[in-house]
Design a protein around this motif. Sequence first.
Motif, PDB file in Angstrom:
ATOM      1  N   GLY A 101       0.768  -1.233   0.000  1.00 28.63           N
ATOM      2  CA  GLY A 101       0.000   0.000   0.000  1.00 28.63           C
ATOM      3  C   GLY A 101       0.796   1.278   0.000  1.00 28.63           C
ATOM      4  N   ALA A 102       2.095   1.204  -0.312  1.00 24.84           N
ATOM      5  CA  ALA A 102       2.865   2.444  -0.383  1.00 24.84           C
ATOM      6  C   ALA A 102       2.988   2.864  -1.844  1.00 24.84           C
ATOM      7  N   ARG A 137      12.505  -1.883   3.574  1.00 29.43           N
ATOM      8  CA  ARG A 137      11.633  -0.733   3.528  1.00 29.43           C
ATOM      9  C   ARG A 137      11.617  -0.168   2.109  1.00 29.43           C
ATOM     10  N   ASN A 158      12.107   2.239   0.138  1.00 34.14           N
ATOM     11  CA  ASN A 158      12.699   3.550  -0.102  1.00 34.14           C
ATOM     12  C   ASN A 158      13.402   3.532  -1.445  1.00 34.14           C
ATOM     13  N   LEU A 202      19.683   5.447  -4.719  1.00 33.81           N
ATOM     14  CA  LEU A 202      20.364   6.191  -5.760  1.00 33.81           C
ATOM     15  C   LEU A 202      20.555   5.330  -7.007  1.00 33.81           C
ATOM     16  N   ASN A 213       1.531  12.807   1.512  1.00 29.95           N
ATOM     17  CA  ASN A 213       1.286  11.629   2.337  1.00 29.95           C
ATOM     18  C   ASN A 213       2.121  10.438   1.909  1.00 29.95           C
ATOM     19  N   GLU A 214       2.397  10.365   0.622  1.00 28.89           N
ATOM     20  CA  GLU A 214       3.051   9.167   0.091  1.00 28.89           C
ATOM     21  C   GLU A 214       4.559   9.318  -0.031  1.00 28.89           C
ATOM     22  N   SER A 215       5.082  10.488   0.226  1.00 28.43           N
ATOM     23  CA  SER A 215       6.540  10.655   0.204  1.00 28.43           C
ATOM     24  C   SER A 215       7.157   9.683   1.192  1.00 28.43           C
ATOM     25  N   CYS A 216       8.262   9.063   0.807  1.00 33.00           N
ATOM     26  CA  CYS A 216       8.853   8.092   1.733  1.00 33.00           C
ATOM     27  C   CYS A 216       9.494   8.813   2.907  1.00 33.00           C
ATOM     28  N   GLY A 217       9.879  10.092   2.687  1.00 32.81           N
ATOM     29  CA  GLY A 217      10.437  10.858   3.794  1.00 32.81           C
ATOM     30  C   GLY A 217      11.942  10.965   3.772  1.00 32.81           C
ATOM     31  N   LYS A 218      12.567  10.406   2.732  1.00 37.48           N
ATOM     32  CA  LYS A 218      14.035  10.383   2.720  1.00 37.48           C
ATOM     33  C   LYS A 218      14.629  11.767   2.433  1.00 37.48           C
ATOM     34  N   CYS A 219      14.234  12.390   1.330  1.00 36.28           N
ATOM     35  CA  CYS A 219      14.850  13.659   0.956  1.00 36.28           C
ATOM     36  C   CYS A 219      14.161  14.813   1.693  1.00 36.28           C
ATOM     37  N   ARG A 233      10.149  15.646   1.837  1.00 37.13           N
ATOM     38  CA  ARG A 233       9.481  15.379   3.110  1.00 37.13           C
ATOM     39  C   ARG A 233       8.911  16.670   3.709  1.00 37.13           C
ATOM     40  N   LEU A 263      15.304  12.925  -4.877  1.00 35.50           N
ATOM     41  CA  LEU A 263      16.027  11.782  -5.426  1.00 35.50           C
ATOM     42  C   LEU A 263      15.221  11.051  -6.490  1.00 35.50           C
TER      43      LEU A 263
END
Lengths: 877, 588
Positions: free
Chosen positions: B271-272, B289, B291, B294, B443-449, B453, B491
């Motif tokens: 669901g991601a 996970r 994510n 690179l 909401n769906e951004s993985c949060g890495k960059c 985020r 990214l």
Amino acid sequence: MVTLTIDGIQVTVPPGTMILEAAAKAGIKIPTLCNSKRLIPFGACRVCVVQQKGRRGLMPACFNPVRNGMEILTNTPDIIKARKIQLQLILISHPLDCPVCDAGGQCELQNLVYEYGVSENSFKGEKANLATDHVSPFIERNLNRCILCGMCVRICDEVVGANEISFLNRGFKMKIGTDFDRPMNCEFCGQCVSVCPVGALNDRMFLHKARPWDMKETQTICGYCGVGCTLTVGTKNGRILRVRGDESRGVNQGTLCVKGRFGWEYVHSPERLTSPLIKKDGSFVKATWEEAIGLVVKRLKEIKSEKGGSAIAGLCSPRLTNEELYSYQKLMRGVLGTNHIDHAGGYSYAAPLALRESLGYAASTNSINEIRKADVIIALRSDLSETHPVIKSEGVLAVKRRKAKLIVVNSRNIYLNKFSAFNLLVKPGSEVALINGMMQAILQEGLAKEEFVSSRTEGIEALKQSLKNYSPEKVEALTGVSRASFVEAARLFAKAVGGVILISTGQASEKKDRDLALAASNLTLLTGQIGKENAGIFILGEKNNSQGALDMGLTPGWLPGYANLGNPSERERFEKSWKLSIPEQEGMGALSILQAAEEGKIAGLYIAGENPLVAYPDSSRTKKALAAVDFLVVQDCFLSETASLAQVVLPAASFVEKDGTFTNADRRVQQVRPGLYPPGQARPDLWIFQQLSKSLGYKLNDPSAKAVMDEIKNLVPLYGGIDYARLDNPLGLQWPCSSADHPGTPFLYEKDFPAGKGKFIPVEFEEGPAETESPWFLITGPTMVHSGSLSLMSPGLTRLQGESYVQVHPEDARKLGLEDNQKVILRSKQGQITVKTLVSWNAAPGLLFVPCHFGQVGGNCLTGRDLTITKVQLEKV
Amino acid sequence: MKQVIVGMATCGLSAGAQKVYEKFEEVIREKNLPVTLKETGCIGMCYREVLVELQDGDGQNYLYGEVTPERVGEIVESHLLQNKPLLPWVVRGPHPTEDDSFFVKQKRIVLRNCGHIDPNSIDASIHAGGYHALRKALLEYSPEKVIDEVTGSQLRGRGGAGFPTGVKWGFARRSAGDKKYVICNADEGDPGAFMDRSVLEGDPHSVIEGMIICGYAIGAKEGYIYVRAEYPKAIQRLRQAIAQAEERGFLGENILQTDFRFRIKIKEGAGAFVCGEETALIASIEGRRGNPRLRPPFPAVSGLWGKPTNINNVETFANIPWIILNGAEAFASLGTDDSKGTKVFALTGKIKRGGLVEVPMGITINEIIYDICSGMREGKQFKAVQMGGPSGGCIPALMGQIQIDYAQITKTGAIMGSGGMVVMDESTCMVDVAKFFLNFTQNESCGKCVFCRLGTKRMLEILERITEGKGKGSDLDLLEDLAQKVRETSLCGLGQTAPNPVLTTLRYFRQEYETHIFDRKCPAHVCSPLLTYTILPNCCTGCGRCAKSCPAQAISGERKEPHFIQPEQCVKCGRCFASCSFGAVFKD
């Protein structure tokens, strides 16, 4: 090579270099919040964005490789604007509690905000409001300060291999934590703390103790195991406040284990000895140095004149510096006239000496940082995550980055199996049979390196002859390992570009160490995995200066530098230099000394740093032996179990309180620098030896450690080029280093072996006597948290592991109806202990493990002096 | 033999196809009719669901639309028993209907079997040409020749980015490795997109066949289909189809008696949205996970488990068998210079005919909106179309002449995307649309960059502020600045394209933003905090219904006298507007 210009400066770097590194080479600092040379580029923070002339947009410098002719700009208005916006975005939720944050002054975020002058924020938003973890031992996690650079998660995965913490949730709600936000329960190596660029992960012991710039930082070498990690010890007002690893120094490159980083509290333990003690009427009384030394000298003189030097013996700990060890043996041999000196039980250095027989030098063949570049690694009877966690990280790097194959040969299901391609679970003590079986398979499949064998080795025929008894079928029966897996492991090792064998040794070693090392040496000679980079055999000593103790001649039969005591000309060389005479007769080893003491043949015993009562096998006999000695002197930091039996106790300095050198497991001589003064009247061991000698009428050497090293280098050719001026570098010097211009030797035997050729020395597997009365195999050893007696004096470590235990396999526990944490009695021929169970898959069926420390309830109450694998009975209480 | 075929894809099922099917089953059993009852996949005319096709004995096909269980009896009675088709309900058949225009401009390659064959039956698929291409590829072509053929067709990846498929296969083929993988990306997550689901539900064998051919071409022996768990029907059909293909020897060892072997596993996504990004998808299959990582190395060099991996979207794979059978030229003859072949679109929004269409590249947006979809509902004005989901952008009605072509769509600031088209009319507020899509990506951004985020979150807050009437003059510049940086410094595709809906609406509908900010008005009357409700005294009869419906007691007035609204008490819920039968409540 690739040439590019960065901000107008031309720089040439190897292909594959990232722009960030190339810029560093050009002297240009590109800011970053998520990059470390210990980690694979991740590209999360985007602070390192740069521009390429002729291309639109910004690109991160950390993972964009250089290309020929690139023109990179790192400071355009566009870039500065992007960085400012980015900092503003981070600062919205970052708490800005800098005045009470431990990272203040060394915070990457703070530095950048300062550098870019971000004083206003066009964005508004709520501050992060997450719970701080006040519970996890050693590590405080303040998630509100976290900038989600992911360095902690990555180092825990890439370098430590523990994967204790990870990213949780997604997007704006992302945070870093454990599963279900439980407190951390990991190795507590603190690598995560060391890479955190802000104050989100903190060393709990350091919390609110000092500002970084208020501390004095001293680079020294860790006093625990043989890896020889460089520690950066932060002190203020005569106390250690923090220990960290510096990624630009040492073999560890910033990596430390829980003991190294958090296990220093013993230095400030109230139990430290601060004054010499003399036993009067059965109890200790404080004394001055003059009184104590006077008494020791008087009694030793008496014994020497009455019974001769051979009634005196000495046991010294491989925790001491090279200079101290050298001086100790000089004192014992030359001044007191005895060759009865030994260290580490006298048996745990059998492996390096075996390598001396077959290869030439009694040490690891290659450098520790080469392990990460190997393709196939055999962890031979080595529970590295417990004994040498930093070496484990080398293995993790090899497995994770290079896809190296790890072959674990052990009689327990050790933690390292998590990374292994092959888990060869052998019957206890049958490792040699397994290696022999592997060699036979290599020979049969024609995988031996014929050219290497014929040109550089001798004795192959004898080896072939002896290996005939090790058919796969037989080895399968002897070891319990399926032939398919060990034959495949043998193929892998034979075909590897770089094959490495790791053997850890220590006081918990067994008699078979010599055989084990010879088998390993045969295997590397057969496959040509020696004399080249990224290959070879590593003997990982248990103590910080295990290697140095051998090098310095702390053995009954070898003078410093492996000079043969039995050889008159060698002896003469030392006698001449020392202007003393050395007894001709080879001395007794540690266990023989104890045996002789028990028989009343040893009247004076001088123990420096050793704690035989806990560390040597068969504690009850050791106690008997020590009690039988007329005059026992013990020199230690603490009133150890052994010291409490002594007539005189001399207070010694700890490793952070003295000068000197340690030689680590890759022959690296590294400088130990004092960060503190010893407490009270405690003195460095060197000082004590020199004072004793002086009172005995002989000036041992010049007072400084540096002067002693100068003496050593003139007598020990291996150390010939080692002096303190040269040691003042981040990586020390690796022996053999014969002269002042010799660069040191990262790996041995590149061109030839000292004796010309490497020797195959066949070893046979001998099965232990069948014993039916005691059905359980018992393995003892150090644990990750404790090593010997010092760590037990660190409250933080004892909170993690405070008492002895017996590890039982869950299947056995089920059969016996045992639960976790239940008291059981273990009984062997030597004695019995009552300990609690720890049911764990890390044991193997039919096999128990007990840590070898914990005084009265440690594994050595059960082990025997015959050094074979102990068998015990187990009863429920 | 007469046949009744019910459209049982998710679109049909949600309209009640299951009940219709059961009703047919019941009636046929009761009357003991010599009729076969079958399922099929999505027929495309989702606006007419439930769709039932009746094949009578004479070889004539009648497609009934909007069938309910109640109508089943009548259809059976009249058409099956008395052979009298109920023409008013027939949407497609031998006689012309108004719905015929839905199909005129379509060209079906990917959807060649969708809605025609029974997706539960491999025989039906083989009968319709399934696995013929595999036979041809395996027995007649070398792997290189297969790649040449795909390259020659100029097929571009249908997942959105449009990378030439043949070139990608070539990379994977040339990568050295003992093991290689084929991955089918079926993690379709764009709001309003259901092309891949329809293909998987309606013609799973075409995708499987495409994957096997790909495996043969690049030298892979294992394939994964990464399909989102929210597609239970597609998963069930895929499992069934894989089992059937294994049984027939199209999957497994020695396929078609050659020494080629290939297996396919299904991995359900959790669901991601970001797992539709290829590197995140690979991480997810590996159990890590999801994510993005690179690139380089690209998956063709180091993908799943570090092995060379070719990853394509469902629609791309479904094109492959057709290309192998009909030749590269046939495919390349369709479309524009830049973009060849056809593209499937899922049309939703304010159009009259929503559904699944497949059109040749080069058709204009207007043709799709007006000719195929018959324009807007309720006679409203076409305002814009959102293409490419949350990564895409809004193309205004004025640019309706734009051709469907990768290059041309990209020029507008939108992207071709995977094929979602959300059509908007004058009653849609463009700020609200931008907010909707940004909320989705945020909401769906993985949060890495950092920018993705935190930047998207702040952008969303600015849009929220604007739609609440609290916007500031400087907000638009700030929004553009942020959007620019999020795009430049993220990214993966998610972050790089997340600002597109904002940037395109700002580009084409800037005035609407300004009206929100400076006039505190929402021209489309969507942003409720910006609305004012007033009662027109000359229309109000004083019935009091509005006052009763008001939850805030903001309306007062004497009986039979014009009422009025206290603006400071009004919560702008719009209930009075809805309750008034006299049109006396005025919304502005």
